[in-house]
Design an enzyme around this catalytic site. Structure first.
Site, PDB file in Angstrom:
ATOM      1  N   GLU A   1      -5.490  -8.578  -0.252  1.00 41.75           N
ATOM      2  CA  GLU A   1      -6.319  -8.349   0.942  1.00 41.75           C
ATOM      3  C   GLU A   1      -7.754  -8.085   0.526  1.00 41.75           C
ATOM      4  O   GLU A   1      -8.007  -7.331  -0.408  1.00 41.75           O
ATOM      5  CB  GLU A   1      -5.844  -7.128   1.750  1.00 41.75           C
ATOM      6  CG  GLU A   1      -4.540  -7.319   2.462  1.00 41.75           C
ATOM      7  CD  GLU A   1      -4.099  -6.083   3.271  1.00 41.75           C
ATOM      8  OE1 GLU A   1      -4.965  -5.311   3.726  1.00 41.75           O
ATOM      9  OE2 GLU A   1      -2.889  -5.902   3.409  1.00 41.75           O
TER      10      GLU A   1
ATOM     11  N   GLU B   1       0.795  -1.243   0.000  1.00 42.23           N
ATOM     12  CA  GLU B   1       0.000   0.000   0.000  1.00 42.23           C
ATOM     13  C   GLU B   1       0.817   1.277   0.000  1.00 42.23           C
ATOM     14  O   GLU B   1       0.638   2.142   0.865  1.00 42.23           O
ATOM     15  CB  GLU B   1      -0.975  -0.014   1.179  1.00 42.23           C
ATOM     16  CG  GLU B   1      -1.992  -1.120   1.065  1.00 42.23           C
ATOM     17  CD  GLU B   1      -3.219  -0.927   1.933  1.00 42.23           C
ATOM     18  OE1 GLU B   1      -3.162  -0.115   2.852  1.00 42.23           O
ATOM     19  OE2 GLU B   1      -4.227  -1.604   1.667  1.00 42.23           O
TER      20      GLU B   1
HETATM   21  C1  BG6 Z   1      -4.779  -2.419   4.803  1.00 44.78           C
HETATM   22  C2  BG6 Z   1      -3.507  -2.836   5.462  1.00 44.78           C
HETATM   23  O1  BG6 Z   1      -4.685  -1.070   4.537  1.00 44.78           O
HETATM   24  O2  BG6 Z   1      -5.941  -2.445   5.528  1.00 44.78           O
HETATM   25  C3  BG6 Z   1      -3.682  -3.745   6.650  1.00 44.78           C
HETATM   26  O3  BG6 Z   1      -2.620  -3.396   4.545  1.00 44.78           O
HETATM   27  C4  BG6 Z   1      -4.867  -3.290   7.489  1.00 44.78           C
HETATM   28  O4  BG6 Z   1      -2.490  -3.748   7.374  1.00 44.78           O
HETATM   29  C5  BG6 Z   1      -6.108  -3.309   6.628  1.00 44.78           C
HETATM   30  O5  BG6 Z   1      -5.070  -4.065   8.637  1.00 44.78           O
HETATM   31  C6  BG6 Z   1      -7.359  -2.859   7.360  1.00 44.78           C
HETATM   32  O6  BG6 Z   1      -7.175  -1.589   7.911  1.00 44.78           O
HETATM   33  P1  BG6 Z   1      -7.466  -1.304   9.430  1.00 44.78           P
HETATM   34  O7  BG6 Z   1      -7.086   0.106   9.641  1.00 44.78           O
HETATM   35  O8  BG6 Z   1      -8.891  -1.541   9.620  1.00 44.78           O
HETATM   36  O9  BG6 Z   1      -6.602  -2.262  10.201  1.00 44.78           O
END
Ligand code: BG6
Length: 477
Positions: free
Chosen positions: A373, A165
């Site tokens: 993700e 990211e």
């Molecule tokens: C992504 C990241 O931006 O989103 C993760 O790569 C992160 O590390 C995920 O956990 C969800 O975001 P958040 O802020 O809800 O943990």
């Protein structure tokens, strides 16, 4: 396009789930590891990273659960300050052993390791020494770190993610440190250029270390929709996409700055310093694939230039519906979408946006894609019988996987999908209150409790999806 029939994914599709080091390992200042920038700056209203999900201690148990789940791949990150506690120089053998044991066990169970080299965790000592990503001094240090990984794990790891990211790194408050005395926007574009160079150097290094391995970046992408059919709103959405997505994608994929973004930077006097050889280095580092992190879409509308500038403010507690959308006066401002549901943390739930995005990206860049993700962050409650009935998560994953399947039918080349996350972990913004895992970790923000691992209902649901090559996605229960 319209298709009928049951979903069916290719036999060699990499069904996966992911984590990152600082969010799950714990042991953050012991066993040789030093502090990282994100650990220092993350939201300290919630749990700290000292224990996280206890994965450093319970990793064997966790891999057993991955096997039970039927994972074909596991995406995780290596902590730079665990491997090189001073950022460079002396290697922490205990850190190497930890990852080496993990990789060996995964291979034993035929779970393909997909390793993220950099997931927000710059060693804090490098931040203090020369300002971290603001200095070109970070590039040789990053290269040295990559080389240590390729030397130690290169034989066993086929898939590498360079940087997680990069685009979000400059928007969220806790991932980077900036110099308060310098103009912020200029600093961000300078850092982005330096980070792109580091990403390129990693690719060049891997090509030499192991020409058979595959490498690419993972970008967090939020497609922008126009708030109305007004031409000004349609243009606003294009501007938002250009600045928030295609700036980064064009650098990675085409090795050049998107002309409209470059002109915008020049106009504002915020363009990065480009030294001789930079663009050649970036252009010649073509990735093998693109990783996409997808959680939500966004609506934007045009706003005139006299409107006051606003920064993005997140809803941290998942209770108040108090997200403040960012704007760039004269270009666009974010807005809520009246046609989608939202998570407790105000993230738009938009499975069709997933298919839309995948088609758009593939049309532009024609590169194989892995979903690095995708998942739902919400509050999970343990029942009296020690069960977690996370139907909301199942619904989210089912809808997104069905849309992913449709995108593949459209012709998008997707070779893997990782649920975020394998286990509950420290949400960078909202601690343990906001859970993403297929596996529940028995702890909360104030009490470490037992750290027992409990499979959620979504765990068994995903197990069925994997075992049936996606056919059970057609079932509503
Ligand atoms: C992504 C990241 O931006 O989103 C993760 O790569 C992160 O590390 C995920 O956990 C969800 O975001 P958040 O802020 O809800 O943990």
């Amino acid at each position: 396009m319209f298709y009928s029939g049951k979903p069916s994914f290719p036999k060699d599709f990499l069904w996966s789930a992911g984590t990152s080091a600082y969010q799950c390992e714990g042991a953050h200042l012991i066993h040789g590891k030093t502090l990282s920038v994100v650990e220092k700056n993350m939201n300290h209203k919630y749990a700290d990273p000292s224990v996280a999900s206890g994965h450093y201690e319970f990793w064997e148990k966790d891999v057993e659960l991955m096997k039970e789940l039927g994972l074909k791949a596991y995406r995780f990150s290596i902590s730079w300050p665990r491997v090189l506690p001073k950022g460079r120089g002396e290697v922490n053998q205990e850190g190497i052993d930890f990852y080496s044991n993990l990789i060996t066990k995964l291979k034993e169970y035929e779970i393909e390791p997909i390793v993220t080299i950099y997931h927000f965790d710059l060693p804090q000592c490098l931040q203090e020494e020369y300002g971290g990503w603001s200095s070109r001094k970070v590039i040789p240090d990053f290269e040295e770190y990559c080389q240590v990984l390729f030397d130690n794990f290169g034989q066993d790891v086929k898939y590498w993610i360079t940087i997680n990211e990069q685009s979000n790194m400059f928007q969220l408050p806790y991932l980077m440190e900036f110099n308060e005395n310098l103009p912020l926007e200029k600093q961000k574009f300078e850092m982005n250029h330096i980070m792109t160079l580091a990403h390129s150097k990693a690719i060049h290094r891997l090509r030499k270390a192991n020409p058979n391995a595959k490498i690419g970046p993972a970008l967090g992408i939020i497609p922008n929709y126009p708030a109305s059919p007004k031409p000004a709103d349609i243009l606003a959405a294009k501007h938002a996409d250009d600045l928030r997505t295609y700036l980064f994608m064009d650098l990675y994929m085409k090795g050049s700055y998107k002309q409209s973004v470059w002109n915008y930077m020049i106009h504002r006097g915020v363009e990065p310093t480009i030294e001789s050889g930079d663009m050649e280095c970036i252009k010649s580092a073509k990735p093998d694939f693109l990783g996409i992190n997808y959680y939500q879409s966004r609506v934007v509308k045009y706003i005139p230039s006299h409107i006051e500038e606003k920064e993005l403010k997140l809803n941290y507690d998942g209770e108040d519906d108090d997200t403040q959308f960012e704007n760039i006066p004269g270009l666009y401002e974010g807005a809520a979408n009246p046609y989608t549901d939202k998570t407790r943390w105000d993230w738009e739930i938009d499975a069709e946006g997933f298919r839309y995005l995948l088609n758009d990206i593939y049309d532009r860049y024609e590169i194989p894609i892995i979903i690095t993700e995708n998942g739902l962050g919400t509050v999970d409650e343990l029942t009296e019988n020690n069960e977690i009935h996370d139907e909301e998560r199942i619904q989210f994953l089912r809808d997104h996987l069905n849309q992913l399947h449709l995108a593949m039918k459209d012709g998008v080349d997707v070779w893997g999908y990782a649920v975020w996350s394998f286990m509950d972990l420290l949400s960078t913004s909202s601690g343990f209150r906001k859970r993403y895992g297929l596996v529940y970790i028995d702890r909360d923000d104030t009490d470490i409790k037992t750290l027992e691992r409990i499979n959620k209902k979504s765990f068994y649901w995903y197990q069925g999806v994997i075992a049936s090559d996606g056919e059970t996605l057609a079932d509503s229960e």
